[in-house]
Design an enzyme around this catalytic site. Structure first.
Site, short mmCIF file in Angstrom:
data_model
loop_
_atom_site.label_atom_id
_atom_site.label_comp_id
_atom_site.label_asym_id
_atom_site.label_seq_id
_atom_site.Cartn_x
_atom_site.Cartn_y
_atom_site.Cartn_z
N ARG A 1 4.01 3.53 -0.26
CA ARG A 1 4.50 2.94 0.51
C ARG A 1 4.41 1.41 0.38
NH1 ARG A 1 1.91 7.25 2.62
NH2 ARG A 1 0.30 6.43 0.53
N THR A 2 3.87 1.14 -0.45
CA THR A 2 4.04 -0.48 -0.04
C THR A 2 5.15 -0.99 -1.86
OG1 THR A 2 1.33 -0.89 -0.55
CG2 THR A 2 2.16 -2.41 -1.50
N LYS B 1 0.61 -1.97 -25.53
CA LYS B 1 0.65 -2.08 -27.34
C LYS B 1 -0.24 -3.98 -27.16
CE LYS B 1 5.23 -1.49 -27.58
NZ LYS B 1 7.10 -2.13 -28.24
N ARG C 1 0.31 -5.23 -8.21
CA ARG C 1 -0.76 -4.52 -7.59
C ARG C 1 -1.26 -4.62 -9.22
NH1 ARG C 1 -0.82 0.66 -3.77
NH2 ARG C 1 -1.03 -1.15 -2.70
N HIS D 1 -5.76 -7.20 0.48
CA HIS D 1 -4.33 -7.01 0.37
C HIS D 1 -3.89 -7.58 1.54
CE1 HIS D 1 -1.04 -4.21 -0.25
NE2 HIS D 1 -1.71 -2.86 0.16
C1 NCD Z 1 -3.59 0.88 0.72
C2 NCD Z 1 -4.00 0.45 -0.65
O1 NCD Z 1 -3.58 0.58 -1.87
O2 NCD Z 1 -5.02 -0.24 -0.47
N1 NCD Z 1 -2.64 1.84 0.37
C3 NCD Z 1 -1.91 0.99 0.86
O3 NCD Z 1 -1.24 0.09 -0.18
N2 NCD Z 1 -1.03 1.24 1.79
C4 NCD Z 1 -4.96 2.26 0.62
C5 NCD Z 1 -5.99 3.21 -0.13
O4 NCD Z 1 -5.10 3.19 -1.10
O5 NCD Z 1 -6.43 4.08 -0.11
#
Ligand code: NCD
Length: 309
Positions: free
Chosen positions: A57-58, A86, A107, A135
């Site tokens: 999703r993100t 590397k 991320r 987040h």
């Molecule tokens: C979450 C995350 O990556 O922190 N997912 C997200 O970004 N929608 C939650 C999760 O991974 O459980």
């Protein structure tokens, strides 16, 4: 409000006024997020999408946001195919993305990675999740969802359920909900309780969360139930994970005692914690919540890149 060039690392960097401004702007962007309207306000802009950890999703909602506003995306979703393999440092990877693009979304499994990246980049850096840390963009879409459904954020009784120890979404959300003085109840297995640091942040904002492992009792008068996945990948010890796996499950039976207008949210992915039969009930908000990632991330990208509607 001038956001041009700003990093988005933690929700704690945002005032209530700023959050309200972003949520209002995101609301205006909903028709653009749905593809009903189009304006290329990010024409010529390039986003670096650096995903060192898995994401659906993100990453896709950031990419959709950029594309729907006329911008372009470069990046990777599999760090095994990059020069990290590397031995390249994060700092050097960031220096490169900085020179190839106008904004960086990152991320990473290490807490603090986004803040570090921001030190090496001149372009704005957006934290898309740093380990068990924070987040912030998920937090904003969670707030947007609550506001859209309940018309307000404060004055709701909100239950956060699950892996409160390792879940970064609930760390950010607890802080932000405290800014709005929502009533908070934390429900988790005892080994996965909310970290002390996050509870202290709520207290500093005048909110005293209740903590329990009794889910049935907690959801009785709840307005919002925010469910999370047990973050298997963060457990140092597989035995510890095995002890808590399947320790809670939302199903129709459990919801018998809930308020009719209870909304159930989840950042997703879900594994076993919400029975799919709940999907067809009016309580299930998680898929709509995931869509809300698009208008909210559109708002953030357009604000930091200075291309306002
Ligand atoms: C979450 C995350 O990556 O922190 N997912 C997200 O970004 N929608 C939650 C999760 O991974 O459980």
């Amino acid at each position: 409000m001038d956001f041009r060039g700003k990093d988005i690392i933690s929700i704690k960097d945002f005032s209530k006024e700023t959050i309200n401004y972003i949520l209002d702007y995101a609301q205006d962007l909903v028709p653009y997020a749905k593809g009903e309207k189009y304006k290329d306000i990010l024409n010529g802009k390039v986003l670096s999408s650096l995903f060192f950890e898995p994401s659906t999703r993100t990453r896709l909602s950031f990419e959709s946001s950029m594309n729907r506003l006329g911008g372009k995306v470069i990046g990777f979703s599999n760090p095994a195919a990059t020069s990290q393999m590397k031995g390249e440092s994060l700092a050097d990877t960031i220096r490169m993305a900085d020179s190839y693009s106008d904004v960086i979304v990152i991320r990473h499994s290490q807490e603090g990675a986004a803040r570090l990246a921001a030190e090496f980049a001149d372009v704005p850096v957006i934290n898309a999740g740093d380990g068990a840390g924070r987040h912030p963009t998920q937090c904003l879409l969670d707030l947007f969802t609550i506001k859209s459904e309940k018309k307000k954020i404060g004055k709701n009784k909100i239950v956060l359920l699950g892996d409160l120890k390792y879940g970064r979404t609930v760390h950010s959300l607890s802080y932000a909900l405290s800014v709005y003085k929502a009533e908070l109840s934390f429900v988790s297995p005892t080994s996965l309780k909310m970290p002390r640091e996050v509870i202290d942040e709520c207290r500093e904002l005048g909110v005293e969360p209740t903590q329990t492992s009794n889910l049935e009792k907690a959801i009785k008068d709840a307005d919002v139930l925010y469910v999370t996945r047990i973050q298997k990948e963060r457990f140092p010890d597989a035995e510890e994970y095995n002890k808590v796996v399947d320790s809670y499950k939302i199903n129709i039976e459990l919801l018998q005692n809930a308020k009719d207008d209870l909304i159930i949210m989840h950042p997703l992915p879900r594994v076993t914690e919400i029975d799919p039969e709940v999907d067809k009930t009016p309580h299930a908000l998680y898929f709509k919540q995931a869509f809300n990632g698009v208008p909210v991330r559109m708002a953030l990208l357009s604000l930091v890149l200075g291309g306002k509607l």
